[in-house]
Design an enzyme around this catalytic site. Structure first.
Site, short mmCIF file in Angstrom:
data_model
loop_
_atom_site.label_atom_id
_atom_site.label_comp_id
_atom_site.label_asym_id
_atom_site.label_seq_id
_atom_site.Cartn_x
_atom_site.Cartn_y
_atom_site.Cartn_z
N PHE A 168 1.00 -1.09 -0.05
CA PHE A 168 -0.08 0.06 -0.14
C PHE A 168 0.84 1.39 -0.12
O PHE A 168 0.32 2.41 -0.41
CB PHE A 168 -0.87 0.19 1.36
CG PHE A 168 -1.80 -1.07 1.34
CD1 PHE A 168 -3.12 -0.78 0.66
CD2 PHE A 168 -1.81 -1.96 2.21
CE1 PHE A 168 -4.16 -1.77 0.77
CE2 PHE A 168 -2.80 -3.13 2.38
CZ PHE A 168 -3.80 -3.00 1.77
N ALA A 169 2.03 1.15 0.80
CA ALA A 169 2.80 2.33 0.85
C ALA A 169 3.07 3.15 -0.25
O ALA A 169 3.40 2.83 -1.46
CB ALA A 169 4.25 2.05 1.38
N ASN A 192 8.86 8.93 -5.08
CA ASN A 192 8.61 7.94 -3.87
C ASN A 192 7.99 6.92 -4.32
O ASN A 192 8.18 5.54 -3.91
CB ASN A 192 7.73 8.97 -3.10
CG ASN A 192 7.23 8.24 -1.88
OD1 ASN A 192 8.19 8.37 -0.85
ND2 ASN A 192 6.26 7.42 -1.71
N SER A 197 -5.51 1.65 -8.60
CA SER A 197 -6.59 2.28 -8.55
C SER A 197 -7.37 2.36 -10.01
O SER A 197 -6.86 2.18 -11.14
CB SER A 197 -6.19 3.92 -8.40
OG SER A 197 -6.99 4.95 -8.66
N TYR A 222 0.11 11.04 -10.08
CA TYR A 222 -0.01 9.99 -8.94
C TYR A 222 -0.57 8.79 -9.58
O TYR A 222 -0.33 7.41 -9.62
CB TYR A 222 -1.18 10.35 -7.93
CG TYR A 222 -2.15 9.33 -7.49
CD1 TYR A 222 -1.61 8.56 -6.36
CD2 TYR A 222 -3.32 9.17 -7.71
CE1 TYR A 222 -2.35 7.58 -5.73
CE2 TYR A 222 -4.21 8.08 -7.46
CZ TYR A 222 -3.46 7.30 -6.17
OH TYR A 222 -4.20 6.29 -5.89
N LYS A 248 0.53 4.62 -10.63
CA LYS A 248 -0.20 3.46 -10.35
C LYS A 248 -0.15 2.47 -11.79
O LYS A 248 0.09 1.30 -11.88
CB LYS A 248 -1.69 3.54 -10.18
CG LYS A 248 -1.85 4.24 -8.82
CD LYS A 248 -1.39 3.52 -7.60
CE LYS A 248 -1.52 3.92 -6.22
NZ LYS A 248 -0.86 3.14 -5.27
N ASP A 289 -11.83 16.28 -12.99
CA ASP A 289 -12.81 15.30 -12.55
C ASP A 289 -13.64 14.57 -13.70
O ASP A 289 -14.06 15.55 -14.80
CB ASP A 289 -13.74 15.84 -11.76
CG ASP A 289 -13.42 15.99 -10.16
OD1 ASP A 289 -12.61 15.00 -9.89
OD2 ASP A 289 -14.04 16.89 -9.46
N1 UFG Z 1 -16.06 16.57 -4.49
C1 UFG Z 1 -16.45 17.61 -4.16
N2 UFG Z 1 -16.28 18.29 -3.07
C2 UFG Z 1 -15.14 17.87 -2.30
C3 UFG Z 1 -14.49 16.74 -2.47
C4 UFG Z 1 -14.80 15.93 -3.93
O1 UFG Z 1 -17.52 17.97 -4.65
O2 UFG Z 1 -14.73 18.80 -1.45
C5 UFG Z 1 -16.57 15.64 -5.51
C6 UFG Z 1 -15.44 15.43 -6.80
O3 UFG Z 1 -15.48 16.63 -7.57
C7 UFG Z 1 -15.99 14.25 -7.24
C8 UFG Z 1 -16.49 13.40 -6.21
O4 UFG Z 1 -16.55 14.09 -5.20
O5 UFG Z 1 -16.95 14.43 -8.37
C9 UFG Z 1 -15.47 12.22 -5.66
O6 UFG Z 1 -14.06 12.98 -5.52
P1 UFG Z 1 -12.97 12.45 -4.44
O7 UFG Z 1 -11.92 13.44 -4.53
O8 UFG Z 1 -13.66 11.81 -3.23
O9 UFG Z 1 -12.67 11.14 -5.43
P2 UFG Z 1 -12.13 11.12 -6.89
O10 UFG Z 1 -13.14 10.05 -7.64
O11 UFG Z 1 -11.89 12.42 -7.59
O12 UFG Z 1 -10.67 10.41 -6.54
C10 UFG Z 1 -10.50 9.15 -6.37
C11 UFG Z 1 -9.37 8.78 -5.65
C12 UFG Z 1 -8.19 8.77 -6.33
C13 UFG Z 1 -8.09 8.33 -7.70
C14 UFG Z 1 -9.45 8.85 -8.31
C15 UFG Z 1 -9.56 8.13 -9.89
O13 UFG Z 1 -9.25 9.39 -4.41
O14 UFG Z 1 -7.17 8.27 -5.52
O15 UFG Z 1 -10.68 8.45 -7.76
O16 UFG Z 1 -10.06 6.95 -9.76
F1 UFG Z 1 -7.12 8.69 -8.28
#
Ligand code: UFG
Length: 339
Positions: free
Chosen positions: A80-81, A99, A124, A149, A153, A296
């Site tokens: 996981f690290a 890293n 991921s 990031y 992966k 996003d």
């Molecule tokens: N969101 C908000 N407000 C916030 C945070 C997030 O509206 O304060 C929304 C984001 O715009 C997105 C959804 O919530 O639409 C999910 O966002 P997250 O940041 O929780 O998750 P992500 O899908 O963007 O990211 C996740 C993992 C990453 C990975 C990514 C792609 O955290 O490690 O999926 O698979 F890279």
């Protein structure tokens, strides 16, 4: 099995250690604590009643890692690290490549030198990039990612695949997580982000506990069910059990390198998740819809068929479970783990 968990004090690592112990495995943890605290291991011991040997080592420290593998015996590693903040990786790409790739090289070297050739890798859904059709299936082979990031992966998946070509005795699981949220039902371990949370559910939880004023919802005009993005949220304990199932599968049959999605197969919108959290807390939470966040994707979720067929694993916890468990953890530990 005797399993070494790298990053075992972190969010998904700590939950996986609990699941491994519950399944009868012996576990040791190696962690650098750059993004986690040793208290997490004490909490794991409290939950399980087991003793978890803890090695404070940065995986890039080749000498220290060599000593660890020289002194202890392991049958398998769950890796996981890594650094994991998408936005930070865009600002600091070299730090992320150095890293996440460097630690994996030294780990694989140490494993090969000591005859440990079984590894479960923390990948991921970000490896599917922007072009894969939804739902994502593992046979999509043009892996790509929009952030450094995510590229680490993609690259580690490539490195592990090449390692298996060079020496087909390796047993390698590449687990592609969708959006892990939730916490162990004991409320003793959970996600403990440093600084302002980047991810949705930790942010909502901090609004609920009074550490943040309101949730900003990034975009309300996406072509989705309610205009907000949709994601495949998965309870961290389901993710953890996916690791136990993958470890079992790759050690039971012939050596292989194979990818499995860990997702539920269902999309939940940001607003639906907020409302589920409000149900868990018992009142409405302040929020506003703001501009979209760069990078996003509108909506994606897993096709979880392969993991169901080959690992005998599927998710069993609901969105409400995820919120209730997150809230138990956050309300019991408003500032996260103590030092
Ligand atoms: N969101 C908000 N407000 C916030 C945070 C997030 O509206 O304060 C929304 C984001 O715009 C997105 C959804 O919530 O639409 C999910 O966002 P997250 O940041 O929780 O998750 P992500 O899908 O963007 O990211 C996740 C993992 C990453 C990975 C990514 C792609 O955290 O490690 O999926 O698979 F890279």
């Amino acid at each position: 099995m005797r399993v070494l968990v790298t990053g075992g004090a972190g969010y998904i690592g700590s939950h996986t250690v609990v699941s491994l112990l519950a399944s009868g495995h012996e576990v040791e943890v190696v962690d650098s604590f750059v993004n986690s605290k040793p208290t997490a291991i004490a909490r794991i011991e409290e939950i399980t009643g087991a003793t978890v040997p803890l090695h404070h080592v940065d995986l890039r420290d080749r000498a220290a890692l060599g000593r660890l593998f020289g002194e202890r015996t392991f049958d398998a590693v769950i890796h996981f690290a890594a650094l994991k903040a998408v936005g930070e990786s865009v600002a600091q790409p070299l730090r992320y490549y150095e890293n996440n790739l460097g630690s994996t090289y030294t780990l694989l070297d140490a494993m090969a030198e000591h005859g440990v050739r079984t590894i479960v890798f923390s990948s991921s859904a970000t490896v599917y990039g922007a072009e894969a059709p939804v739902p994502y299936t593992e046979d999509f082979d043009r892996l790509d990612s929009s952030s450094p990031y995510g590229q680490t992966k993609v690259m580690v998946e490539r490195i592990l695949t090449d390692v298996a070509v060079a020496d087909p005795t390796w047993r390698i699981a590449l687990l592609r997580y969708f959006n892990p949220v939730g916490a162990h039902p004991s409320g003793l371990i959970g996600e403990d982000p440093q600084g302002i949370p980047n991810n949705l559910v930790p942010f909502i939880a901090q609004v609920a506990v009074g550490r943040r004023e309101k949730l900003s919802i990034f975009g309300g005009d996406y072509p989705t069910k309610d205009g907000t993005c949709e994601r495949d949220f998965i309870h961290v304990d389901d993710v953890a059990e996916g690791h136990v199932a993958a470890l079992q599968a790759i050690t039971a049959g012939d050596p292989l390198v194979r990818a499995w999605n860990l997702g539920s197969g269902e999309g939940t919108s940001v607003l639906e998740m907020l409302h589920a959290f409000e149900r868990a807390v018992g009142h409405e939470l302040p929020h506003e819809i703001v501009e979209r966040r760069s990078g996003d994707l509108p909506a994606f979720w897993a096709d979880p068929t392969r993991a169901a067929e080959e690992l005998g694993w599927r998710t069993s916890r609901t969105i409400d479970d995820m919120c209730v468990d997150t809230w138990r953890w956050q309300s019991g530990n408003p500032e996260g783990f103590p030092d």
